[in-house]
Enzyme design. Structure first.
Site, PDB file in Angstrom:
ATOM      1  CD1 TRP A 144      -2.963   1.493   0.891  1.00 28.53           C
ATOM      2  CD2 TRP A 144      -1.348   2.448   2.087  1.00 28.53           C
ATOM      3  NE1 TRP A 144      -3.385   2.757   1.221  1.00 28.53           N
ATOM      4  CE2 TRP A 144      -2.410   3.373   1.953  1.00 28.53           C
ATOM      5  CE3 TRP A 144      -0.216   2.843   2.793  1.00 28.53           C
ATOM      6  CZ2 TRP A 144      -2.374   4.641   2.510  1.00 28.53           C
ATOM      7  CZ3 TRP A 144      -0.185   4.109   3.345  1.00 28.53           C
ATOM      8  CH2 TRP A 144      -1.257   4.992   3.197  1.00 28.53           C
ATOM      9  CG  HIS A 145       3.441   2.190   3.245  1.00 28.26           C
ATOM     10  ND1 HIS A 145       2.887   1.128   3.897  1.00 28.26           N
ATOM     11  CD2 HIS A 145       3.385   3.232   4.106  1.00 28.26           C
ATOM     12  CE1 HIS A 145       2.496   1.504   5.098  1.00 28.26           C
ATOM     13  NE2 HIS A 145       2.789   2.782   5.256  1.00 28.26           N
ATOM     14  N   GLY A 146       3.799   1.718  -1.336  1.00 22.08           N
ATOM     15  CA  GLY A 146       4.459   2.063  -2.591  1.00 22.08           C
ATOM     16  C   GLY A 146       4.659   0.854  -3.461  1.00 22.08           C
ATOM     17  CG  PHE A 202       3.561   6.301   0.958  1.00 19.93           C
ATOM     18  CD1 PHE A 202       4.552   5.879   0.077  1.00 19.93           C
ATOM     19  CD2 PHE A 202       3.927   6.606   2.258  1.00 19.93           C
ATOM     20  CE1 PHE A 202       5.867   5.748   0.487  1.00 19.93           C
ATOM     21  CE2 PHE A 202       5.237   6.461   2.685  1.00 19.93           C
ATOM     22  CZ  PHE A 202       6.201   6.046   1.802  1.00 19.93           C
TER      23      PHE A 202
END
Lengths: 300, 523
Positions: free
Chosen positions: B370-372, B523
């Protein structure tokens, strides 16, 4: 009404604390033995003025003074751009007795460094040149300094002045040896060119002219690089020629003059032992002038 | 537009006086227009994305309410999921998927020759997509009523204080607040909101941005620095990311409070956690609780699992094998799973436990992604998943050991906190490093213990400043825990004035005013 008092109290307290804090920090700066504090607070009578960025710190003062018996003053600072040096040299020559010689490492002409320039905010109360330069660099920062006096001391330059509150900064130079893996890897460093910003050559010229007008001899040098690293600078000779053409002065190239790996802190900087080797080389080449008489004096 | 910029000061300076002079409806409209302006300031073209997501979820919600048939409701939910996750997949993960697939194929000798696209990642897309999805999922499960007012719904999706970097506020917490009447100029709310904003600015402008240059230097070429330098680098990064992100959350929550909205906390001194489960109830709470409620629990949580657990575990484990070319891992997986399945077969409790581990790894793996769009984030997720599993496995034995040895409680607490912090920092290396080589170099550089003297540190001034700021932060956080500063600010005007002025002094003296962007914007 209570709310208005609250807001007024907050604003008043902020400015009161800010001004008191600013005054205390200003006093500390003035008491410091840091080079710029001395520049603006004391009368300096140096024979040799040394100018450069972090590579200018290789002009290791204790060794020069020991070997030449001449007093020195080093204006160098990490990452210093030539326009900032112009303001500082201008202030030095205006406030103090002109030195006999100014030695300048021309590789400081490779950058614009607005961030560092604004960090010299700490010394704006003493210099209209710095004030003007910072105003030209960032009007916002210039105005912020007027709003908050604490902000004026929000810089590494100020922190250094605190470090040298009670001690000399003349031996400010790396004391470590380059890591072996870094030294070995220098041959793989990507090739690069020294860039010269538009403002650099005119600023350098003005520094030289100002110094000469005060009767100061000017010598331009390229300080040593780690030998394998120096080979990765593709336009070093072209850079030297550009400076010589723009200034009409000879540039003494010492880029590869130190070959002892133990003399380097990293690719671009000598450590203290390397600086001693380099200064001996400068003395041998007569960069500091004829030394016979001085050596005799020193031996006495 | 970012909070630490002159543009935002001007924006909010115009916004607030108008806001407090409008009636309820006008205030909601102003929030919507202001939010679109705030977002459009960065890139107006991506406004259409938010608007499209908003329209889809609004109409899906309305339609769901009128549908009694479960199958039709499910279809509608799938439409919403496909649209939201489709946007996210395209804008955030397209190049990552294509690149990973290409690399995986190449590793088995097939050159598919797919090209990546030059896609700009819309800022905040991960945040508002999750916020929007939580609405449709909650409507589907009938946890909340459908919002029929389009303006309120659109404002809920795009509310500017938390639009680009959270906290992710659920519809159930947020939408009812729109019906609380017109927001009056409330002095208590304003002072307490302003206090939280100032503290957020301190964290961002003074702490995070002051630590950033040292951290950037360390991660640019870790092999050029001594072990001590790198240790300081990762400690600084742990505080940089904490202050950057929690600083943003504080500003967002404080600003929302000024506007009359209450958002839940997003961080609660996470580095004082004594175990990793606790860490995830204190770090980015809005995301970890979202993942818990909408991913971990639906997968079966700690009560079992099913096809989803198998499917996602397989994906999470197999893809890295192809990408890394470490085919021997398949053999390792085979052996490990042979024993796991034997263990699971023995007892239903064992089976549940195995499913729990799978669900933990999946949740943390997807949380990482989800962050990247990078396998480094996935590794960060794997590491945290592994920590949670190991904690479950050895936790009971550890407790027994502590009791048997009768170790004094303060030592146990300090040891627990230090252990959690150490392993969190280890995971941060993968989170921050631009690639695996750098991350591994960084860890090897620390592990070599070459250069542990203070003299080996290159920029001691940055270190000194960083240490002072981190000490100040920790001191205030501990003092706040003991004395509850938030209440003192509300009740004691003298304390309020002094503390606000003190924060302003510290920001003026230590702040970094380069209008640096927030890390979580990416993000």
């Amino acid at each position: 009404m209570k709310k208005a008092i609250w807001i007024f109290a907050l604003i008043a307290l902020f400015f009161l604390g800010d001004r008191v804090g600013g005054f205390i920090l200003k006093s500390l700066t003035e008491k410091s033995q840091f080079r710029y504090s001395r520049l603006y607070e004391q009368q300096i009578d140096a024979d040799i003025l040394l100018v450069g960025n972090s590579r200018g710190l290789m002009f290791f003062q204790p060794h020069i003074e020991e070997k030449t018996s001449r007093s020195t003053f080093n204006l160098s600072y990490n990452g210093m751009p030539i326009d900032l040096a112009e303001a500082l040299v201008g202030d030095y020559l205006e406030k103090n007795k002109a030195p006999e010689l100014m030695l300048l490492d021309v590789t400081m002409c490779d950058r614009i460094n607005n961030q560092l320039t604004t960090e010299f905010n700490t010394y704006t109360p003493y210099s209209s040149r710095l004030r003007n330069l910072i105003r030209d660099t960032s009007i916002t920062i210039s105005n912020a300094t007027i709003l908050s006096h604490l902000y004026r001391y929000n810089s590494e330059v100020f922190q250094r002045s605190l470090t040298y509150l009670n001690k000399s900064d003349e031996d400010w130079l790396l004391d470590r040896r380059i890591l072996q893996n870094i030294a070995d890897d220098a041959v793989n460093y990507p090739e690069y060119n020294i860039d010269i910003p538009d403002m650099a050559m005119p600023a350098l010229n003005r520094i030289i002219q100002t110094a000469k007008s005060k009767g100061v001899k000017v010598k331009l040098v390229i300080n040593p690089y780690f030998p394998d690293f120096a080979d990765r600078i593709m336009n070093l000779e072209a850079f030297k020629s550009t400076v010589e053409k723009a200034t009409g002065e000879q540039v003494h190239n010492y880029a590869k003059s130190v070959t002892d790996i133990d003399g380097f802190g990293d690719y671009q900087h000598l450590n203290k032992s390397g600086a001693r080797l380099y200064i001996d080389e400068l003395i041998k080449d007569g960069i500091f002038g004829s030394l016979e008489a001085q050596e005799t004096m020193h031996l006495k | 537009m970012i909070f630490n910029s002159i543009a935002f000061l001007v924006f909010i300076g115009i916004f607030l006086p108008i806001y407090f002079n409008l009636k309820e409806r006008g205030q909601i409209w102003l929030c919507l227009v202001g939010s679109y302006f705030f977002y459009g300031w960065w890139d107006w073209r991506f406004l259409s994305l938010i608007m499209f997501s908003t329209c889809i979820d609004y109409f899906v919600g309305l339609k769901m309410e009128n549908e009694n048939e479960q199958a039709s409701r499910k279809r509608l939910l799938i439409i919403s999921m496909v649209v939201n996750l489709g946007f996210l997949a395209f804008f955030k993960y397209f190049n990552f998927f294509i690149g990973s697939f290409d690399a995986a194929m190449k590793s088995v000798g097939v050159d598919v020759g797919y090209n990546t696209l030059n896609i700009v990642l819309p800022v905040g897309i991960s945040f508002y997509t999750f916020q929007s999805m939580s609405y449709t999922i909650d409507v589907y499960f009938k946890k909340i009523k459908v919002e029929k007012d389009f303006v309120k719904f659109a404002t809920f999706i795009s509310f500017f204080p938390q639009l680009v970097a959270g906290p992710i506020v659920r519809a159930i917490d947020f939408l009812p607040q729109f019906s609380a009447g017109a927001r009056k100029f409330n002095w208590d709310r304003i002072t307490s909101g302003l206090g939280q904003m100032l503290w957020g600015f301190f964290k961002k402008v003074a702490v995070a941005d002051s630590l950033a240059p040292f951290v950037d230097q360390c991660f640019a070429a870790p092999d050029g620095f001594s072990s001590l330098h790198l240790i300081i680098g990762i400690v600084f990064y742990s505080f940089q990311i904490y202050c950057d992100f929690s600083g943003y959350s504080d500003i967002a929550i404080g600003l929302a409070r000024i506007l009359g909205f209450d958002f839940p906390d997003n961080f609660k001194t996470p580095y004082f956690s004594r175990n990793f489960s606790e860490f995830w109830t204190r770090w980015h709470i809005s995301l970890s609780s979202w993942l818990r409620d909408y991913l971990y629990i639906p997968l079966g949580g700690n009560r079992g699992g099913g096809f989803g657990s198998y499917f996602f575990t397989a994906i999470a484990l197999i893809i890295p094998v192809f990408l890394s070319g470490w085919y021997w891992l398949i053999l390792v997986y085979g052996v490990v799973f042979f024993f796991i399945f034997r263990f699971a077969k023995k007892d239903i409790r064992n089976k549940v436990e195995v499913f729990t581990y799978m669900n933990l790894v999946i949740t943390m793996f997807l949380g990482g992604l989800w962050h990247g769009a990078s396998w480094a984030f996935a590794v960060w997720g794997y590491l945290h998943g592994t920590y949670l599993i190991v904690q479950r496995l050895i936790g009971p034995y550890y407790k027994k050991l502590v009791q048997t040895l009768r170790i004094p409680r303060p030592i146990v607490v300090a040891g627990d906190i230090a252990m959690v912090y150490f392993f969190t920092c280890l995971a941060w290396v993968y989170f921050r490093a631009p690639d695996f080589d750098i991350a591994n170099q960084f860890i090897m550089g620390i592990a070599s213990f070459e250069g542990m003297s203070f003299g080996s540190i290159i920029n001691k001034f940055m270190v000194a400043k960083g240490v002072i700021l981190i000490a100040t932060l920790l001191f205030v956080e501990i003092a706040d825990f003991k004395f509850d500063f938030s209440s003192l600010i509300k009740t004691n005007p003298v304390f309020r004035v002094i503390s606000f002025a003190a924060i302003l002094w510290v920001i003026a003296f230590f702040g970094s005013f380069g209008a640096n962007s927030f890390i979580y914007f990416q993000f």
